[in-house]
Scaffold this active site. Sequence first.
Site, PDB file in Angstrom:
ATOM      1  N   ARG A 199      19.945  -5.822   4.391  1.00 26.32           N
ATOM      2  CA  ARG A 199      20.157  -4.764   3.374  1.00 26.32           C
ATOM      3  C   ARG A 199      19.202  -4.874   2.193  1.00 26.32           C
ATOM      4  O   ARG A 199      19.475  -4.409   1.099  1.00 26.32           O
ATOM      5  CB  ARG A 199      21.593  -4.760   2.862  1.00 26.32           C
ATOM      6  N   LYS A 251       9.749   5.815  -1.177  1.00 25.85           N
ATOM      7  CA  LYS A 251      10.071   6.424   0.127  1.00 25.85           C
ATOM      8  C   LYS A 251       9.431   5.579   1.212  1.00 25.85           C
ATOM      9  O   LYS A 251       8.234   5.287   1.162  1.00 25.85           O
ATOM     10  CB  LYS A 251       9.509   7.846   0.209  1.00 25.85           C
ATOM     11  N   GLU A 263      -4.287  14.294  -4.140  1.00 31.70           N
ATOM     12  CA  GLU A 263      -2.965  14.020  -4.742  1.00 31.70           C
ATOM     13  C   GLU A 263      -3.100  13.782  -6.249  1.00 31.70           C
ATOM     14  O   GLU A 263      -2.231  14.186  -7.017  1.00 31.70           O
ATOM     15  CB  GLU A 263      -2.291  12.804  -4.081  1.00 31.70           C
ATOM     16  N   LYS A 268       3.788   9.751 -11.343  1.00 31.42           N
ATOM     17  CA  LYS A 268       4.695   9.783 -10.192  1.00 31.42           C
ATOM     18  C   LYS A 268       5.986   9.016 -10.495  1.00 31.42           C
ATOM     19  O   LYS A 268       7.087   9.508 -10.234  1.00 31.42           O
ATOM     20  CB  LYS A 268       4.029   9.240  -8.918  1.00 31.42           C
ATOM     21  N   GLU A 307      15.648  13.024  -4.843  1.00 30.54           N
ATOM     22  CA  GLU A 307      15.322  14.436  -4.629  1.00 30.54           C
ATOM     23  C   GLU A 307      16.566  15.316  -4.604  1.00 30.54           C
ATOM     24  O   GLU A 307      16.691  16.200  -3.757  1.00 30.54           O
ATOM     25  CB  GLU A 307      14.584  14.558  -3.279  1.00 30.54           C
ATOM     26  N   ARG A 359      12.055  16.050  -8.367  1.00 26.45           N
ATOM     27  CA  ARG A 359      11.060  15.379  -7.518  1.00 26.45           C
ATOM     28  C   ARG A 359      10.285  16.397  -6.673  1.00 26.45           C
ATOM     29  O   ARG A 359       9.189  16.122  -6.184  1.00 26.45           O
ATOM     30  CB  ARG A 359      11.743  14.318  -6.636  1.00 26.45           C
ATOM     31  N   ASN A 378       5.783  18.062  -4.489  1.00 22.11           N
ATOM     32  CA  ASN A 378       5.455  18.818  -3.284  1.00 22.11           C
ATOM     33  C   ASN A 378       4.540  19.992  -3.554  1.00 22.11           C
ATOM     34  O   ASN A 378       4.308  20.806  -2.661  1.00 22.11           O
ATOM     35  CB  ASN A 378       6.736  19.337  -2.629  1.00 22.11           C
ATOM     36  N   HIS A 420       2.211  21.269  -0.921  1.00 18.08           N
ATOM     37  CA  HIS A 420       2.607  20.639   0.337  1.00 18.08           C
ATOM     38  C   HIS A 420       3.311  21.577   1.311  1.00 18.08           C
ATOM     39  O   HIS A 420       3.330  21.306   2.508  1.00 18.08           O
ATOM     40  CB  HIS A 420       3.485  19.414   0.074  1.00 18.08           C
ATOM     41  N   HIS A 459       1.575  21.402   4.609  1.00 18.26           N
ATOM     42  CA  HIS A 459       2.212  20.938   5.852  1.00 18.26           C
ATOM     43  C   HIS A 459       2.057  21.980   6.942  1.00 18.26           C
ATOM     44  O   HIS A 459       1.880  21.641   8.122  1.00 18.26           O
ATOM     45  CB  HIS A 459       3.706  20.656   5.626  1.00 18.26           C
ATOM     46  N   HIS A 490      -4.239  15.294   5.873  1.00 19.50           N
ATOM     47  CA  HIS A 490      -3.264  15.692   4.863  1.00 19.50           C
ATOM     48  C   HIS A 490      -3.937  16.102   3.532  1.00 19.50           C
ATOM     49  O   HIS A 490      -3.642  17.158   2.972  1.00 19.50           O
ATOM     50  CB  HIS A 490      -2.295  14.521   4.647  1.00 19.50           C
TER      51      HIS A 490
HETATM   52  N1  LIG Z   1       5.943   7.006   1.259  1.00 22.08           N
HETATM   53  C1  LIG Z   1       5.342   7.972   0.597  1.00 22.08           C
HETATM   54  O1  LIG Z   1       5.788   8.402  -0.469  1.00 22.08           O
HETATM   55  C2  LIG Z   1       4.092   8.562   1.160  1.00 22.08           C
HETATM   56  C3  LIG Z   1       3.344   9.453   0.384  1.00 22.08           C
HETATM   57  C4  LIG Z   1       2.142   9.941   0.916  1.00 22.08           C
HETATM   58  C5  LIG Z   1       1.739   9.546   2.189  1.00 22.08           C
HETATM   59  N2  LIG Z   1       2.502   8.682   2.915  1.00 22.08           N
HETATM   60  C6  LIG Z   1       2.094   8.254   4.257  1.00 22.08           C
HETATM   61  O2  LIG Z   1       0.868   7.548   4.111  1.00 22.08           O
HETATM   62  C7  LIG Z   1       0.139   7.633   5.331  1.00 22.08           C
HETATM   63  C8  LIG Z   1      -1.302   7.940   5.010  1.00 22.08           C
HETATM   64  O3  LIG Z   1      -1.811   6.903   4.205  1.00 22.08           O
HETATM   65  P1  LIG Z   1      -3.381   6.579   4.140  1.00 22.08           P
HETATM   66  O4  LIG Z   1      -4.132   7.820   3.875  1.00 22.08           O
HETATM   67  O5  LIG Z   1      -3.540   5.427   3.233  1.00 22.08           O
HETATM   68  O6  LIG Z   1      -3.696   6.257   5.664  1.00 22.08           O
HETATM   69  P2  LIG Z   1      -3.954   4.933   6.509  1.00 22.08           P
HETATM   70  O7  LIG Z   1      -2.976   3.876   6.183  1.00 22.08           O
HETATM   71  O8  LIG Z   1      -4.020   5.389   7.921  1.00 22.08           O
HETATM   72  O9  LIG Z   1      -5.408   4.511   6.012  1.00 22.08           O
HETATM   73  C9  LIG Z   1      -6.506   5.381   6.201  1.00 22.08           C
HETATM   74  C10 LIG Z   1      -7.675   4.656   6.833  1.00 22.08           C
HETATM   75  O10 LIG Z   1      -8.266   3.772   5.881  1.00 22.08           O
HETATM   76  C11 LIG Z   1      -8.440   2.479   6.464  1.00 22.08           C
HETATM   77  N3  LIG Z   1      -8.393   1.523   5.351  1.00 22.08           N
HETATM   78  C12 LIG Z   1      -7.297   1.098   4.675  1.00 22.08           C
HETATM   79  N4  LIG Z   1      -7.679   0.340   3.642  1.00 22.08           N
HETATM   80  C13 LIG Z   1      -9.025   0.256   3.672  1.00 22.08           C
HETATM   81  C14 LIG Z   1      -9.992  -0.369   2.847  1.00 22.08           C
HETATM   82  N5  LIG Z   1      -9.649  -1.051   1.749  1.00 22.08           N
HETATM   83  N6  LIG Z   1     -11.306  -0.255   3.178  1.00 22.08           N
HETATM   84  C15 LIG Z   1     -11.674   0.479   4.261  1.00 22.08           C
HETATM   85  N7  LIG Z   1     -10.809   1.118   5.068  1.00 22.08           N
HETATM   86  C16 LIG Z   1      -9.488   1.004   4.768  1.00 22.08           C
HETATM   87  C17 LIG Z   1      -7.347   2.378   7.472  1.00 22.08           C
HETATM   88  O11 LIG Z   1      -7.672   1.445   8.457  1.00 22.08           O
HETATM   89  C18 LIG Z   1      -7.287   3.790   8.035  1.00 22.08           C
HETATM   90  O12 LIG Z   1      -8.267   3.973   9.029  1.00 22.08           O
HETATM   91  C19 LIG Z   1       0.825   8.701   6.178  1.00 22.08           C
HETATM   92  O13 LIG Z   1       1.516   8.092   7.226  1.00 22.08           O
HETATM   93  C20 LIG Z   1       1.793   9.367   5.201  1.00 22.08           C
HETATM   94  O14 LIG Z   1       2.960   9.855   5.852  1.00 22.08           O
HETATM   95  C21 LIG Z   1       3.660   8.184   2.418  1.00 22.08           C
END
Ligand SMILES: NC(=O)c1ccc[n+]([C@@H]2O[C@H](COP(=O)([O-])OP(=O)(O)OC[C@H]3O[C@@H](n4cnc5c(N)ncnc54)[C@H](O)[C@@H]3O)[C@@H](O)[C@H]2O)c1
Length: 348
Positions: free
Chosen positions: A103, A125, A167, A209, A219, A224, A228, A231, A235, A247
Amino acid sequence: MMEFSQQVCCSEVKVKVGRGVVKEIESLPGRKCIVHPKSIKPELKADLEVEIEDGESGKDIKNAMRIVDELLEAEFTRGDYLVAIGGGTVLDVAGFSASIFMRGLNLVNVPTTLLGMVDAGIGGKTGVNYGMAKNMLGTFYQPSLILEDISFLDTLPEEEIRKGMAEVIKYGLVLDKELYDFLSLNYSSILRKEQNSLERVIHLSALNKLKVVAEDERETKGIRVVLNFGHTVGHAIEAGSNFQIPHGLAISVGMVCEAKIAEEMGYAEEGVVEDVIWLLQLFNLPISPDQLKGLDKEQAVKSLSKDKKRRGEDILMPFPTRIGSWRGVKIPLETLRGFVVQCLGDGT
Ligand SMILES: NC(=O)c1ccc[n+]([C@@H]2O[C@H](COP(=O)([O-])OP(=O)(O)OC[C@H]3O[C@@H](n4cnc5c(N)ncnc54)[C@H](O)[C@@H]3O)[C@@H](O)[C@H]2O)c1
Protein backbone atom coordinates in the site's frame (compact mmCIF):
# COMPACT_ATOMS: atom_id res chain seq x y z
CA MET A 1 19.96 24.88 -7.87
CA MET A 2 16.31 25.79 -7.27
CA GLU A 3 14.06 24.03 -4.83
CA PHE A 4 10.58 24.26 -3.36
CA SER A 5 8.02 22.14 -1.52
CA GLN A 6 4.30 21.78 -2.01
CA GLN A 7 1.80 20.12 0.28
CA VAL A 8 -0.53 17.88 -1.77
CA CYS A 9 -3.32 16.56 0.41
CA CYS A 10 -1.56 14.41 2.98
CA SER A 11 1.97 14.43 1.63
CA GLU A 12 4.75 16.93 1.15
CA VAL A 13 6.32 16.92 -2.32
CA LYS A 14 9.85 18.37 -2.52
CA VAL A 15 11.27 19.44 -5.89
CA LYS A 16 14.95 20.14 -6.67
CA VAL A 17 16.05 21.45 -10.05
CA GLY A 18 19.68 21.69 -11.14
CA ARG A 19 22.72 19.96 -12.52
CA GLY A 20 23.82 16.95 -10.52
CA VAL A 21 20.84 16.87 -8.12
CA VAL A 22 20.44 13.12 -8.81
CA LYS A 23 23.31 12.58 -6.34
CA GLU A 24 20.88 13.40 -3.51
CA ILE A 25 19.65 9.82 -3.83
CA GLU A 26 22.75 8.68 -2.00
CA SER A 27 21.71 10.46 1.18
CA LEU A 28 18.21 8.94 1.37
CA PRO A 29 17.65 6.91 4.52
CA GLY A 30 16.59 3.27 4.17
CA ARG A 31 17.17 0.83 1.36
CA LYS A 32 16.87 1.86 -2.28
CA CYS A 33 15.56 0.13 -5.36
CA ILE A 34 16.41 1.96 -8.59
CA VAL A 35 14.17 1.29 -11.59
CA HIS A 36 15.66 2.46 -14.87
CA PRO A 37 15.42 1.75 -18.60
CA LYS A 38 18.06 -0.24 -20.48
CA SER A 39 19.37 2.92 -22.15
CA ILE A 40 20.22 4.70 -18.88
CA LYS A 41 22.69 3.11 -16.48
CA PRO A 42 22.74 5.18 -13.31
CA GLU A 43 26.09 5.14 -11.56
CA LEU A 44 24.58 5.26 -8.11
CA LYS A 45 24.73 2.86 -5.21
CA ALA A 46 21.51 0.89 -4.74
CA ASP A 47 20.36 -2.18 -2.81
CA LEU A 48 18.37 -3.37 -5.81
CA GLU A 49 18.26 -2.43 -9.50
CA VAL A 50 15.45 -3.29 -11.87
CA GLU A 51 15.95 -2.67 -15.57
CA ILE A 52 12.91 -2.30 -17.81
CA GLU A 53 12.33 -1.80 -21.52
CA ASP A 54 12.37 1.73 -22.87
CA GLY A 55 9.35 3.43 -24.36
CA GLU A 56 5.65 2.60 -24.34
CA SER A 57 6.16 -1.20 -24.33
CA GLY A 58 7.89 -0.83 -20.92
CA LYS A 59 4.57 0.39 -19.49
CA ASP A 60 2.94 -3.02 -19.74
CA ILE A 61 1.46 -4.24 -16.45
CA LYS A 62 3.77 -7.25 -16.51
CA ASN A 63 6.72 -4.91 -15.85
CA ALA A 64 4.94 -3.37 -12.86
CA MET A 65 4.42 -6.85 -11.44
CA ARG A 66 8.05 -7.77 -12.12
CA ILE A 67 9.18 -4.75 -10.07
CA VAL A 68 6.86 -5.85 -7.23
CA ASP A 69 8.24 -9.40 -7.40
CA GLU A 70 11.81 -8.16 -7.14
CA LEU A 71 10.95 -5.91 -4.18
CA LEU A 72 9.34 -8.85 -2.39
CA GLU A 73 12.28 -11.11 -3.17
CA ALA A 74 14.71 -8.51 -1.74
CA GLU A 75 12.46 -8.10 1.34
CA PHE A 76 11.81 -4.39 0.94
CA THR A 77 9.58 -2.81 3.56
CA ARG A 78 7.53 0.40 3.70
CA GLY A 79 10.33 2.58 5.09
CA ASP A 80 12.42 1.85 1.99
CA TYR A 81 12.57 3.77 -1.29
CA LEU A 82 11.77 3.14 -4.90
CA VAL A 83 13.71 5.55 -7.13
CA ALA A 84 12.32 5.81 -10.66
CA ILE A 85 14.86 7.10 -13.19
CA GLY A 86 13.74 7.54 -16.80
CA GLY A 87 11.26 9.10 -19.21
CA GLY A 88 7.53 9.36 -18.55
CA THR A 89 6.98 5.71 -19.39
CA VAL A 90 9.40 4.46 -16.71
CA LEU A 91 8.05 6.94 -14.12
CA ASP A 92 4.47 5.84 -14.78
CA VAL A 93 5.13 2.12 -14.39
CA ALA A 94 7.56 2.41 -11.48
CA GLY A 95 5.22 4.83 -9.66
CA PHE A 96 2.39 2.32 -10.10
CA SER A 97 4.52 -0.43 -8.51
CA ALA A 98 5.52 1.85 -5.61
CA SER A 99 1.87 2.72 -4.96
CA ILE A 100 0.65 -0.86 -4.75
CA PHE A 101 3.62 -2.39 -2.91
CA MET A 102 2.46 -2.86 0.71
CA ARG A 103 0.00 0.00 0.00
CA GLY A 104 2.82 2.42 -0.68
CA LEU A 105 6.59 2.49 -0.76
CA ASN A 106 8.41 5.87 -0.60
CA LEU A 107 8.79 7.14 -4.17
CA VAL A 108 11.45 9.40 -5.68
CA ASN A 109 11.05 10.51 -9.28
CA VAL A 110 14.11 11.31 -11.39
CA PRO A 111 12.81 12.27 -14.84
CA THR A 112 15.32 12.08 -17.69
CA THR A 113 13.21 13.62 -20.49
CA LEU A 114 11.92 17.19 -20.59
CA LEU A 115 8.35 15.83 -20.72
CA GLY A 116 9.07 13.82 -17.60
CA MET A 117 10.53 16.88 -15.84
CA VAL A 118 7.68 19.27 -16.63
CA ASP A 119 4.75 16.88 -16.66
CA ALA A 120 4.86 13.10 -16.17
CA GLY A 121 7.12 13.18 -13.09
CA ILE A 122 4.89 15.69 -11.28
CA GLY A 123 1.34 15.36 -10.01
CA GLY A 124 1.12 11.80 -8.77
CA LYS A 125 -0.67 10.08 -11.64
CA THR A 126 0.74 6.62 -12.29
CA GLY A 127 -0.36 4.26 -15.01
CA VAL A 128 0.22 1.06 -16.90
CA ASN A 129 -1.08 -0.30 -20.17
CA TYR A 130 -3.36 -3.30 -19.84
CA GLY A 131 -4.42 -5.37 -22.84
CA MET A 132 -4.70 -2.96 -25.73
CA ALA A 133 -5.60 0.05 -23.59
CA LYS A 134 -3.08 2.79 -22.73
CA ASN A 135 -3.09 3.96 -19.08
CA MET A 136 -6.04 1.65 -18.35
CA LEU A 137 -4.92 0.94 -14.78
CA GLY A 138 -3.42 3.55 -12.52
CA THR A 139 -3.33 5.24 -9.16
CA PHE A 140 -2.84 8.68 -7.64
CA TYR A 141 0.36 8.47 -5.64
CA GLN A 142 2.65 11.39 -4.83
CA PRO A 143 6.44 11.06 -4.88
CA SER A 144 8.02 12.56 -1.76
CA LEU A 145 10.91 13.93 -3.81
CA ILE A 146 11.36 14.93 -7.46
CA LEU A 147 14.95 15.39 -8.62
CA GLU A 148 15.03 17.35 -11.89
CA ASP A 149 18.63 16.85 -13.03
CA ILE A 150 19.31 19.00 -16.09
CA SER A 151 22.40 16.97 -17.02
CA PHE A 152 20.14 14.18 -18.36
CA LEU A 153 18.96 16.59 -21.05
CA ASP A 154 22.49 16.77 -22.56
CA THR A 155 21.78 13.58 -24.48
CA LEU A 156 18.09 14.17 -25.20
CA PRO A 157 17.43 14.75 -28.94
CA GLU A 158 15.99 18.13 -29.97
CA GLU A 159 12.78 16.44 -31.13
CA GLU A 160 12.17 15.21 -27.55
CA ILE A 161 12.91 18.71 -26.18
CA ARG A 162 10.29 20.20 -28.52
CA LYS A 163 7.70 17.58 -27.49
CA GLY A 164 8.22 18.51 -23.84
CA MET A 165 8.04 22.22 -24.69
CA ALA A 166 4.47 21.77 -25.94
CA GLU A 167 3.40 21.05 -22.33
CA VAL A 168 5.48 23.97 -21.02
CA ILE A 169 3.79 26.29 -23.54
CA LYS A 170 0.43 24.96 -22.29
CA TYR A 171 1.24 26.17 -18.75
CA GLY A 172 2.18 29.59 -20.13
CA LEU A 173 -1.01 29.89 -22.18
CA VAL A 174 -3.56 29.01 -19.51
CA LEU A 175 -1.82 29.54 -16.17
CA ASP A 176 1.18 31.81 -16.30
CA LYS A 177 1.64 34.96 -18.37
CA GLU A 178 5.15 35.47 -16.93
CA LEU A 179 6.14 32.04 -18.25
CA TYR A 180 4.62 32.91 -21.66
CA ASP A 181 6.75 36.07 -21.79
CA PHE A 182 9.87 34.22 -20.66
CA LEU A 183 9.39 31.61 -23.38
CA SER A 184 8.88 34.16 -26.12
CA LEU A 185 12.05 36.05 -25.13
CA ASN A 186 14.26 33.03 -24.47
CA TYR A 187 13.19 30.41 -27.02
CA SER A 188 16.59 30.19 -28.70
CA SER A 189 18.55 29.69 -25.47
CA ILE A 190 16.02 27.06 -24.37
CA LEU A 191 16.39 25.16 -27.64
CA ARG A 192 20.19 25.47 -27.27
CA LYS A 193 19.69 23.83 -23.84
CA GLU A 194 21.32 26.67 -21.89
CA GLN A 195 21.33 25.70 -18.25
CA ASN A 196 19.82 28.84 -16.68
CA SER A 197 16.95 28.94 -19.18
CA LEU A 198 16.19 25.23 -18.79
CA GLU A 199 16.29 25.50 -15.00
CA ARG A 200 13.82 28.40 -15.04
CA VAL A 201 11.47 26.64 -17.49
CA ILE A 202 11.45 23.41 -15.47
CA HIS A 203 11.08 25.22 -12.15
CA LEU A 204 8.13 27.34 -13.33
CA SER A 205 6.44 24.35 -14.99
CA ALA A 206 6.75 22.22 -11.87
CA LEU A 207 5.42 25.09 -9.72
CA ASN A 208 2.42 25.62 -12.00
CA LYS A 209 1.52 21.97 -12.23
CA LEU A 210 1.93 21.24 -8.53
CA LYS A 211 -0.14 24.27 -7.56
CA VAL A 212 -3.05 22.99 -9.67
CA VAL A 213 -2.60 19.45 -8.35
CA ALA A 214 -2.59 20.70 -4.74
CA GLU A 215 -6.00 22.30 -5.33
CA ASP A 216 -7.58 19.32 -7.04
CA GLU A 217 -5.42 16.22 -6.71
CA ARG A 218 -8.05 13.73 -7.88
CA GLU A 219 -9.65 15.80 -10.64
CA THR A 220 -12.94 16.11 -8.79
CA LYS A 221 -13.22 19.90 -8.42
CA GLY A 222 -13.04 21.01 -12.04
CA ILE A 223 -9.60 22.61 -11.51
CA ARG A 224 -7.12 19.93 -12.62
CA VAL A 225 -8.99 19.87 -15.92
CA VAL A 226 -6.96 22.97 -16.91
CA LEU A 227 -3.99 20.67 -17.48
CA ASN A 228 -6.00 19.17 -20.32
CA PHE A 229 -5.94 22.32 -22.46
CA GLY A 230 -5.23 21.14 -26.01
CA HIS A 231 -5.61 17.53 -24.98
CA THR A 232 -9.21 16.85 -26.08
CA VAL A 233 -8.39 17.62 -29.70
CA GLY A 234 -4.82 16.38 -29.15
CA HIS A 235 -6.00 12.92 -28.03
CA ALA A 236 -8.39 12.79 -30.98
CA ILE A 237 -5.43 13.49 -33.29
CA GLU A 238 -3.37 10.77 -31.60
CA ALA A 239 -6.27 8.30 -31.94
CA GLY A 240 -6.80 9.36 -35.55
CA SER A 241 -3.25 8.28 -36.36
CA ASN A 242 -3.38 5.04 -34.36
CA PHE A 243 -1.06 6.79 -31.91
CA GLN A 244 1.67 7.28 -34.52
CA ILE A 245 1.61 11.07 -34.15
CA PRO A 246 3.61 11.95 -31.01
CA HIS A 247 1.64 13.36 -28.07
CA GLY A 248 3.55 16.69 -27.94
CA LEU A 249 2.91 17.42 -31.62
CA ALA A 250 -0.75 16.38 -31.36
CA ILE A 251 -1.44 18.68 -28.40
CA SER A 252 0.36 21.51 -30.16
CA VAL A 253 -2.24 21.43 -32.95
CA GLY A 254 -4.88 20.65 -30.30
CA MET A 255 -4.10 23.90 -28.46
CA VAL A 256 -4.52 25.93 -31.65
CA CYS A 257 -7.89 24.26 -32.36
CA GLU A 258 -9.17 24.65 -28.81
CA ALA A 259 -8.08 28.31 -28.65
CA LYS A 260 -9.97 28.90 -31.90
CA ILE A 261 -13.08 27.30 -30.43
CA ALA A 262 -12.71 29.46 -27.30
CA GLU A 263 -12.36 32.59 -29.42
CA GLU A 264 -15.23 31.71 -31.76
CA MET A 265 -17.54 30.94 -28.83
CA GLY A 266 -16.64 34.28 -27.27
CA TYR A 267 -14.79 32.94 -24.20
CA ALA A 268 -11.32 34.08 -25.28
CA GLU A 269 -10.25 37.65 -25.95
CA GLU A 270 -9.53 38.50 -29.55
CA GLY A 271 -5.89 37.84 -30.39
CA VAL A 272 -5.47 34.78 -28.16
CA VAL A 273 -5.28 32.41 -31.14
CA GLU A 274 -2.53 34.53 -32.70
CA ASP A 275 -0.60 34.48 -29.41
CA VAL A 276 -0.92 30.68 -29.20
CA ILE A 277 0.29 30.23 -32.78
CA TRP A 278 3.14 32.72 -32.32
CA LEU A 279 4.68 30.88 -29.37
CA LEU A 280 4.27 27.39 -30.83
CA GLN A 281 5.97 28.51 -34.04
CA LEU A 282 8.95 29.92 -32.14
CA PHE A 283 9.55 26.37 -30.90
CA ASN A 284 9.01 24.91 -34.34
CA LEU A 285 5.90 23.06 -33.19
CA PRO A 286 3.05 22.28 -35.62
CA ILE A 287 0.04 24.60 -35.68
CA SER A 288 -2.00 22.92 -38.41
CA PRO A 289 -3.19 19.32 -38.96
CA ASP A 290 -1.64 19.52 -42.43
CA GLN A 291 1.79 19.48 -40.78
CA LEU A 292 1.05 16.09 -39.23
CA LYS A 293 1.68 12.95 -41.26
CA GLY A 294 -0.70 9.98 -41.14
CA LEU A 295 -3.79 11.64 -39.69
CA ASP A 296 -7.19 10.16 -40.54
CA LYS A 297 -9.39 13.15 -39.73
CA GLU A 298 -12.64 11.15 -39.73
CA GLN A 299 -11.23 8.64 -37.25
CA ALA A 300 -10.01 11.56 -35.09
CA VAL A 301 -13.47 13.16 -34.95
CA LYS A 302 -15.10 9.79 -34.17
CA SER A 303 -12.80 9.24 -31.19
CA LEU A 304 -14.00 12.47 -29.50
CA SER A 305 -16.94 10.62 -27.95
CA LYS A 306 -14.49 8.41 -26.02
CA ASP A 307 -12.88 11.37 -24.24
CA LYS A 308 -12.46 10.79 -20.50
CA LYS A 309 -13.79 14.29 -19.74
CA ARG A 310 -17.15 13.50 -21.35
CA ARG A 311 -20.12 13.56 -18.96
CA GLY A 312 -23.23 12.36 -20.75
CA GLU A 313 -23.62 14.51 -23.86
CA ASP A 314 -21.37 17.32 -22.56
CA ILE A 315 -17.66 17.75 -22.30
CA LEU A 316 -15.83 20.07 -19.88
CA MET A 317 -13.29 22.15 -21.77
CA PRO A 318 -10.59 24.36 -20.20
CA PHE A 319 -10.54 27.45 -22.43
CA PRO A 320 -7.97 30.24 -22.35
CA THR A 321 -9.68 33.57 -21.71
CA ARG A 322 -6.54 35.66 -22.16
CA ILE A 323 -2.88 34.61 -21.95
CA GLY A 324 -2.26 33.11 -18.50
CA SER A 325 -5.96 32.76 -17.56
CA TRP A 326 -8.64 30.19 -18.19
CA ARG A 327 -12.16 29.05 -17.38
CA GLY A 328 -13.90 25.69 -17.58
CA VAL A 329 -16.85 25.53 -19.98
CA LYS A 330 -19.24 22.63 -20.49
CA ILE A 331 -20.05 22.30 -24.15
CA PRO A 332 -22.27 19.78 -25.94
CA LEU A 333 -20.28 17.04 -27.65
CA GLU A 334 -22.15 17.75 -30.89
CA THR A 335 -21.04 21.42 -30.85
CA LEU A 336 -17.45 20.38 -30.18
CA ARG A 337 -17.60 17.88 -33.02
CA GLY A 338 -18.70 20.60 -35.43
CA PHE A 339 -15.80 22.87 -34.44
CA VAL A 340 -13.26 20.06 -34.63
CA VAL A 341 -14.40 19.05 -38.12
CA GLN A 342 -13.91 22.68 -39.13
CA CYS A 343 -10.52 22.94 -37.46
CA LEU A 344 -9.04 19.66 -38.70
CA GLY A 345 -10.54 20.12 -42.12
CA ASP A 346 -9.69 23.66 -43.04
CA GLY A 347 -5.91 23.41 -42.69
CA THR A 348 -5.86 26.26 -40.12
N1 LIG B 1 1.70 10.51 -15.22
C1 LIG B 1 1.48 11.63 -15.87
O1 LIG B 1 0.95 12.60 -15.32
C2 LIG B 1 1.89 11.73 -17.30
C3 LIG B 1 1.84 12.97 -17.95
C4 LIG B 1 2.29 13.04 -19.28
C5 LIG B 1 2.74 11.89 -19.91
N2 LIG B 1 2.77 10.70 -19.25
C6 LIG B 1 3.25 9.48 -19.90
O2 LIG B 1 4.62 9.69 -20.22
C7 LIG B 1 4.97 8.87 -21.33
C8 LIG B 1 5.78 9.68 -22.30
O3 LIG B 1 6.94 10.14 -21.64
P1 LIG B 1 8.27 10.53 -22.45
O4 LIG B 1 7.93 11.45 -23.55
O5 LIG B 1 9.27 10.92 -21.45
O6 LIG B 1 8.59 9.16 -23.19
P2 LIG B 1 9.65 7.98 -22.99
O7 LIG B 1 9.74 7.58 -21.57
O8 LIG B 1 9.25 6.94 -23.97
O9 LIG B 1 11.00 8.68 -23.46
C9 LIG B 1 11.13 9.17 -24.78
C10 LIG B 1 12.41 8.67 -25.42
O10 LIG B 1 13.53 9.34 -24.83
C11 LIG B 1 14.53 8.38 -24.47
N3 LIG B 1 15.26 8.98 -23.34
C12 LIG B 1 14.86 9.09 -22.06
N4 LIG B 1 15.75 9.81 -21.37
C13 LIG B 1 16.74 10.14 -22.22
C14 LIG B 1 17.93 10.91 -22.09
N5 LIG B 1 18.27 11.51 -20.95
N6 LIG B 1 18.74 11.04 -23.18
C15 LIG B 1 18.38 10.48 -24.36
N7 LIG B 1 17.26 9.77 -24.56
C16 LIG B 1 16.45 9.61 -23.48
C17 LIG B 1 13.75 7.14 -24.17
O11 LIG B 1 14.56 6.02 -24.30
C18 LIG B 1 12.66 7.18 -25.23
O12 LIG B 1 13.13 6.66 -26.45
C19 LIG B 1 3.66 8.34 -21.91
O13 LIG B 1 3.52 6.98 -21.60
C20 LIG B 1 2.59 9.17 -21.20
O14 LIG B 1 1.37 8.44 -21.03
C21 LIG B 1 2.36 10.61 -17.96
